[in-house]
Motif scaffolding. Structure first.
Motif, PDB file in Angstrom:
ATOM      1  N   UNK A 110       0.839  -1.188   0.000  1.00 13.71           N
ATOM      2  CA  UNK A 110       0.000   0.000   0.000  1.00 13.71           C
ATOM      3  C   UNK A 110       0.881   1.247   0.000  1.00 13.71           C
ATOM      4  N   UNK A 111       0.283   2.380  -0.309  1.00 14.75           N
ATOM      5  CA  UNK A 111       1.020   3.638  -0.278  1.00 14.75           C
ATOM      6  C   UNK A 111       1.542   3.905   1.128  1.00 14.75           C
ATOM      7  N   UNK A 112       0.738   3.557   2.134  1.00 12.09           N
ATOM      8  CA  UNK A 112       1.163   3.759   3.524  1.00 12.09           C
ATOM      9  C   UNK A 112       2.414   2.936   3.821  1.00 12.09           C
ATOM     10  N   UNK A 113       2.462   1.701   3.274  1.00 14.36           N
ATOM     11  CA  UNK A 113       3.637   0.856   3.452  1.00 14.36           C
ATOM     12  C   UNK A 113       4.873   1.512   2.844  1.00 14.36           C
ATOM     13  N   UNK A 114       4.693   2.064   1.634  1.00 20.43           N
ATOM     14  CA  UNK A 114       5.813   2.709   0.958  1.00 20.43           C
ATOM     15  C   UNK A 114       6.340   3.884   1.774  1.00 20.43           C
ATOM     16  N   UNK A 115       5.417   4.686   2.286  1.00 21.94           N
ATOM     17  CA  UNK A 115       5.827   5.849   3.086  1.00 21.94           C
ATOM     18  C   UNK A 115       6.544   5.416   4.361  1.00 21.94           C
ATOM     19  N   UNK A 116       6.008   4.365   5.014  1.00 17.75           N
ATOM     20  CA  UNK A 116       6.631   3.874   6.241  1.00 17.75           C
ATOM     21  C   UNK A 116       8.024   3.318   5.953  1.00 17.75           C
ATOM     22  N   UNK A 117       8.131   2.587   4.843  1.00 21.15           N
ATOM     23  CA  UNK A 117       9.429   2.038   4.475  1.00 21.15           C
ATOM     24  C   UNK A 117      10.425   3.149   4.167  1.00 21.15           C
ATOM     25  N   UNK A 118       9.966   4.153   3.425  1.00 17.09           N
ATOM     26  CA  UNK A 118      10.845   5.252   3.032  1.00 17.09           C
ATOM     27  C   UNK A 118      11.414   5.958   4.256  1.00 17.09           C
ATOM     28  N   UNK A 119      10.578   6.191   5.257  1.00 17.57           N
ATOM     29  CA  UNK A 119      11.044   6.860   6.473  1.00 17.57           C
ATOM     30  C   UNK A 119      12.112   6.044   7.178  1.00 17.57           C
ATOM     31  N   UNK A 120      11.941   4.734   7.173  1.00 11.30           N
ATOM     32  CA  UNK A 120      12.892   3.847   7.843  1.00 11.30           C
ATOM     33  C   UNK A 120      14.156   3.641   7.010  1.00 11.30           C
ATOM     34  N   UNK A 121      13.984   3.625   5.692  1.00 12.69           N
ATOM     35  CA  UNK A 121      15.082   3.276   4.787  1.00 12.69           C
ATOM     36  C   UNK A 121      16.061   4.419   4.555  1.00 12.69           C
ATOM     37  N   UNK A 122      15.527   5.630   4.363  1.00 12.34           N
ATOM     38  CA  UNK A 122      16.400   6.753   4.050  1.00 12.34           C
ATOM     39  C   UNK A 122      17.370   7.039   5.204  1.00 12.34           C
ATOM     40  N   UNK A 123      18.645   7.234   4.828  1.00 10.29           N
ATOM     41  CA  UNK A 123      19.733   7.521   5.760  1.00 10.29           C
ATOM     42  C   UNK A 123      20.033   6.334   6.676  1.00 10.29           C
ATOM     43  N   UNK A 124      19.619   5.145   6.271  1.00 11.41           N
ATOM     44  CA  UNK A 124      19.902   3.939   7.051  1.00 11.41           C
ATOM     45  C   UNK A 124      21.161   3.258   6.517  1.00 11.41           C
TER      46      UNK A 124
END
Length: 262
Positions: A110-124
């Motif tokens: 879902x779009x919500x999944x993508x947003x949640x992943x992006x927040x966790x993934x960026x700068x990781x």
């Protein structure tokens, strides 16, 4: 009945299990998983015209068995060291519903999944590793790096460049002239393309009244980049494979699908 390597050659055009999934022999468990997802999306029986379903189903089943072997540590070691597959093993011989197996591995995104992943993934650390791998894969070509790494936009380029510069400085990676001597003109062209795509996306979003649902998101990108539908599928495949929980590890699995240049 043909063995897996023979079936792989017959249906996928190669007897190399890694090549069948489009990954390196040194690929991590996560890379193998993503490779399986991307390869299986192309031949999923639900995604092909009716006349092609029989052939697609055969390829889909073979890919499932390839992944079952490469995701099993013992089976993968046997293949790596001796170039053979134990066709009598449960992972290969079991009469499994491969579509059900696939759906257990990869949930709907879902779009919500993508947003949640992006927040966790960026700068990781995971993103950093992906950036470094892309740098090596494409030998410093920033166009390909920016297209390959998940979730990045043109605004992220200074941060992506800094990750690479630090890796070069620490001698973690070689210094490719393609990267360190990239022309100002090429950078400007990349920025111009990004600006034009963003502007077009906003215009189309207004024109077609698109919202924030998953189907709207895919429709928007497909309309904006009609000749890049495969790349959209690849993006979603990478996102789903990274976002979903890892399957249980172990020799036997319960019923549990460049890096290429775009």
């Amino acid at each position: 009945m043909p063995g897996l390597l023979e079936s792989c050659s017959l249906h996928l055009g190669t007897s190399d299990l890694y090549q069948a999934l489009g990954v390196r022999k040194e690929a991590s468990e996560a890379e193998v998983r993503r490779g399986y997802h991307k390869a299986s999306l192309k031949v999923h029986p639900d995604r092909v015209p009716e006349p092609d379903k029989e052939a697609a189903t055969a390829k889909f089943q073979v890919l499932g068995k390839v992944y079952a072997v490469l995701s099993d540590k013992e089976q993968r070691t046997l293949y790596d060291e001796q170039g053979i597959v134990d066709d009598e093993s449960e992972s290969v011989s079991k009469d499994r519903n491969w579509e059900e197996y696939w759906r257990l591995l990869f949930k709907k995104l879902t779009v919500e999944d993508i947003k949640a992943f992006e927040e966790k993934y960026k700068e990781s650390e995971e993103e950093k590793a992906d950036v470094i791998q892309a740098y090596m894969d494409f030998e410093g070509d920033m166009d390909s790096i920016m297209e390959s790494v998940l979730c990045v936009t043109h605004e992220d380029e200074p941060r992506i460049r800094e990750i690479i510069n630090q890796a070069i400085k620490s001698k973690e990676v070689p210094s490719y002239n393609t990267f360190v001597k990239e022309s100002k003109k090429k950078r400007e062209q990349r920025g111009k393309r990004a600006h034009e795509e963003a502007k077009e996306a906003e215009e189309m979003k207004k024109e077609f009244g698109l919202g924030e649902g998953e189907d709207d998101l895919k429709a928007l990108i497909q309309r904006r980049q009609k000749d890049r539908e495969k790349e959209m599928d690849s993006f979603l495949a990478n996102m789903e494979a990274k976002y979903c929980n890892n399957p249980k590890k172990g020799g036997k699995k319960a019923a549990a699908p460049k890096r290429g240049k775009k």
